[in-house]
Enzyme design. Sequence first.
Site, mmCIF file in Angstrom:
data_model
loop_
_atom_site.group_PDB
_atom_site.id
_atom_site.type_symbol
_atom_site.label_atom_id
_atom_site.label_comp_id
_atom_site.label_asym_id
_atom_site.label_seq_id
_atom_site.Cartn_x
_atom_site.Cartn_y
_atom_site.Cartn_z
ATOM 1 C CB SER A 73 32.481 2.780 25.389
ATOM 2 O OG SER A 73 33.145 2.164 24.315
ATOM 3 C CB SER A 104 34.485 -0.817 26.086
ATOM 4 O OG SER A 104 34.650 0.526 26.511
ATOM 5 C CE LYS A 122 35.324 0.894 30.122
ATOM 6 N NZ LYS A 122 34.867 1.682 28.949
#
Length: 447
Positions: free
Chosen positions: A232, A208, A127
């Site tokens: 997330s 996210s 990420k």
Amino acid sequence: MNRRIFLRNGSLAGLTLATFSLPACSSSTNKPAVAADGEAGLANDAFELQEATVAGLQEKMQSGELTARRLVELYQARIQAIDQAGPRLNSVRIVNPDALALADQLDAERKAGKVRGPLHGIPVLIKDNINTHDQQPTTAGSLALAGNKAAQDAFIVQKLRAAGAVVLGKTNLSEWANFRSTRSTSGWSSVGGQVKNPYILDRSPSGSSSGSGAAAAANLCALAIGTETDGSIVSPASCCGLVGLKPTVGLWSRAGIIPISATQDTAGPMTRTVRDAALLLGALAGPDAADAATQAGAGKAQFDYTAFLKPDALRGKRLGVEKNHLTGTSDSVPMLQAALAVLKAQGATIVEVEVEKLIDPLGEDEYEVLLYEFKDGVNQYLSTAGAPVKTLTDVIRFNTENKAKAMPFFQQEILEMADKLEGLQSTKYQAARRKSHEGRSACSTKC
């Protein structure tokens, strides 16, 4: 059972609803758009690494059928074909320019008889709020950090490299890990645009860790890493049919990761199988002098969590299920009930709980804690980062001055609320943290 057959039959939808209500992931059609069965064809195409596991890839590298370089080349071609072109999933923000060179080095080591472990030569996407000391900026999806080159790897990236994994690239995400606006869109960032759900392109990939979830589901990598404060990892994993694990805070170091909350943040695995999640979990676990939370677990972390994967693991376990999901007219209700019957048959005890009633009173205090810790953590991170913005105030000013590009769809009211707060010595913060902690402990006891 094959993961895609499992998804197609709807069992996963029932299981995930035991924890989440996911209207944004639902659809009136069962026809997948990408990387599944049927007319889309991408699960039935000739992609060599479709649903590949770490163990399977290691067998092929050991036999000489594949190399780390070839793995990187295949995944890069896949990214080009369906992430940057075709359906344009937009899940990978940047492909690591050094990936092939890293793979060549690991192939040379294997040829010389040195294999670092089960992740040797395995391509991993991470990420884009996790520092890498290479040509890839670390942006958290924010234009204000578009040129942020890290001075060193995050601790978990150091461990990833030491384990022999190839950092294939960085994934798109909800900007600032979805802590910018109360009206934000999951999977959208001003740097990377909108991530698409690989199964139903016009549905939310959730966030996210949207890019990590979509990329792993669409076979753009062998393994992916996301980060989580509240949901997330596990929410995008559920929307994309993956195994998503939020480790206990402190099992993985947070040093070098753009933060929200010092008390709740952690990175974690996002994979296609439980075994692969266990392999990644152990490889990156361990104490880090730069993260005090990891010290509490010193000597307790395991380095091979696959040893705990047992066929009878559900026997004697108590699993909580939200009562609200067990009734109603939704098609998911009979799916959930059927899934629970399978769990019971495997020896699990199902306990109906009312999670929402228990956690609702915690909301205000927890949110207060996040706001305070976000400001403190981001200011600490930015003070030494390779970006022109050095404080949260600078970020807010940058977004305002570049509103057309930075804020075309929603604003930055969460950033602004956090920036107005005092430091962590504030009595209001201390009180909110104490109440939040006490409430969570009480909730755990009741559940």
